[in-house]
Enzyme design. Sequence first.
Site, PDB file in Angstrom:
ATOM      1  N   ARG A  51     -36.503 -50.516   8.830  1.00 11.73           N
ATOM      2  CA  ARG A  51     -35.380 -50.695   9.768  1.00 11.73           C
ATOM      3  C   ARG A  51     -34.739 -52.059   9.525  1.00 11.73           C
ATOM      4  O   ARG A  51     -33.537 -52.209   9.525  1.00 11.73           O
ATOM      5  CB  ARG A  51     -35.831 -50.556  11.229  1.00 11.73           C
ATOM      6  CG  ARG A  51     -34.721 -50.959  12.194  1.00 11.73           C
ATOM      7  CD  ARG A  51     -34.897 -50.494  13.646  1.00 11.73           C
ATOM      8  NE  ARG A  51     -36.248 -50.400  14.118  1.00 11.73           N
ATOM      9  CZ  ARG A  51     -37.036 -51.461  14.394  1.00 11.73           C
ATOM     10  NH1 ARG A  51     -36.584 -52.690  14.272  1.00 11.73           N
ATOM     11  NH2 ARG A  51     -38.275 -51.257  14.799  1.00 11.73           N
ATOM     12  N   TYR A 103      -8.830 -43.230  15.304  1.00  8.86           N
ATOM     13  CA  TYR A 103      -9.772 -42.122  15.117  1.00  8.86           C
ATOM     14  C   TYR A 103     -10.320 -41.667  16.472  1.00  8.86           C
ATOM     15  O   TYR A 103     -10.750 -42.497  17.280  1.00  8.86           O
ATOM     16  CB  TYR A 103     -10.890 -42.599  14.191  1.00  8.86           C
ATOM     17  CG  TYR A 103     -11.953 -41.566  13.950  1.00  8.86           C
ATOM     18  CD1 TYR A 103     -11.697 -40.443  13.168  1.00  8.86           C
ATOM     19  CD2 TYR A 103     -13.215 -41.687  14.508  1.00  8.86           C
ATOM     20  CE1 TYR A 103     -12.665 -39.496  12.945  1.00  8.86           C
ATOM     21  CE2 TYR A 103     -14.197 -40.744  14.283  1.00  8.86           C
ATOM     22  CZ  TYR A 103     -13.915 -39.642  13.508  1.00  8.86           C
ATOM     23  OH  TYR A 103     -14.874 -38.702  13.292  1.00  8.86           O
ATOM     24  N   ASP A 175     -10.649 -51.431  10.783  1.00  7.37           N
ATOM     25  CA  ASP A 175     -11.223 -50.189  10.261  1.00  7.37           C
ATOM     26  C   ASP A 175     -10.464 -49.877   8.962  1.00  7.37           C
ATOM     27  O   ASP A 175      -9.291 -49.501   8.995  1.00  7.37           O
ATOM     28  CB  ASP A 175     -11.056 -49.073  11.297  1.00  7.37           C
ATOM     29  CG  ASP A 175     -11.672 -47.744  10.859  1.00  7.37           C
ATOM     30  OD1 ASP A 175     -11.831 -47.540   9.636  1.00  7.37           O
ATOM     31  OD2 ASP A 175     -11.971 -46.910  11.729  1.00  7.37           O
ATOM     32  N   LYS A 200     -16.317 -41.214   4.182  1.00  9.97           N
ATOM     33  CA  LYS A 200     -15.031 -40.774   3.663  1.00  9.97           C
ATOM     34  C   LYS A 200     -14.875 -41.221   2.203  1.00  9.97           C
ATOM     35  O   LYS A 200     -15.634 -40.778   1.368  1.00  9.97           O
ATOM     36  CB  LYS A 200     -13.915 -41.290   4.572  1.00  9.97           C
ATOM     37  CG  LYS A 200     -14.217 -41.141   6.082  1.00  9.97           C
ATOM     38  CD  LYS A 200     -14.284 -39.698   6.547  1.00  9.97           C
ATOM     39  CE  LYS A 200     -14.860 -39.537   7.950  1.00  9.97           C
ATOM     40  NZ  LYS A 200     -14.265 -40.343   9.009  1.00  9.97           N
TER      41      LYS A 200
END
Length: 384
Positions: A51, A103, A175, A200
Amino acid sequence: MGSKNLKFNSKTIHGGQQPDKAYGAVMPPIYQTSTYAQNTPGGHKGFEYSRSANPTRTALENALASIENGTHGLAFASGLAAMDAVIKLLSPGDEVVSTNDLYGGSYRLFKQIFEKYGIIFHFIGMQDAHKIEEHINNKTKLIWVETPTNPMMNIIDIKAVSKLAVRHNVLLAVDNTFATPYLQQPLNLGADIVMHSATKYLGGHSDVILGALVVKDEVLANQLYFIQNASGAVCGPMDSFLVLRGIKTLHVRMQRHCENGMAIANYLSNHPKIEKVYWPGFENHPNHDIAKEQMNGYGGMISFITKGASYDDAIKIVEKLQVFTLAESLGGVESLAGHPASMTHASIPKEEREKSGVVDALIRLSVGIEDELDLISDLEQAIG
Ligand SMILES: *Cc1c(COP(=O)(O)O)cnc(C)c1O
């Protein structure tokens, strides 16, 4: 040779990368492990629990930092998990000024998760950067910019917003999912944080969900690293590997996305049945000059409206497409078509989404890297 001095088209392949230390593997192995042997408590080789850090993820994080011209990259389980980490920098009562046409999932995260925790969001049109200032007060901590916007393809002047952010001592996050660093490098334009849905274009093959942040400041990097480790929304080694592999061809894919995007945008704008095409490469696009200045091309994302089309007519068109797949998402090698009102933007109330132009007839295309003639014939048969 230090990868810092390489050009972008080489950084995608070599940036931040070196052969694996164990056997010289050219691609970093998928370190499918949760933990690492120690010879004495705390005596480890830089990794103690996956982690906190995993060598495959670290290789990806270094590549991300390199292609966005930052100093630190952080990879997360999804784009939204990366955004979630940014908002966790804030405290109750803090305010955020955000792009209004963003978005759908980002809007939902801000509105339905973080407003409950006392963070206040202002959603505004940002094409005129001066309008932003009216919404900044001494509680404002963050400006959230998405450009090009989704799905209206508006362009926001990152440099102008960054000047405001500096003047008011507010963080600026961008973004950069739609543009990718091939087309636009927000840190160079004054942003503090770049965020990606690597699901993406960076991944590029529609086979992985992953998110990323890149920063250029040590203190901010440490704060975000603390949140990444403390909240734990990290990506696994296999997913890190896939995105790292995707990044290696980013520049080649983006070049073709841009070429095909231009061909389709021109085809649609000359079509008698098409009312409006949203693509920042057109000279009559309202923000074309800014796009031309801050981007190295216009990408493969295009939205359009068919004359007189209803909600159902738009759905019929996307259902008829055969080379374009009807699906959520974008940025893969294959072309996708979507109907924002019923798909990606269904979580935004109708009045709210129509205010920013997401009407029932709007169709969004993610133009892939197939032969442009096949894509055009497909649109021809679907639009009729
Ligand atoms: C997909 C997307 C996100 C969310 O990313 P996930 O990887 O799906 O969590 C955020 N911003 C934009 C612009 C996107 O397209």
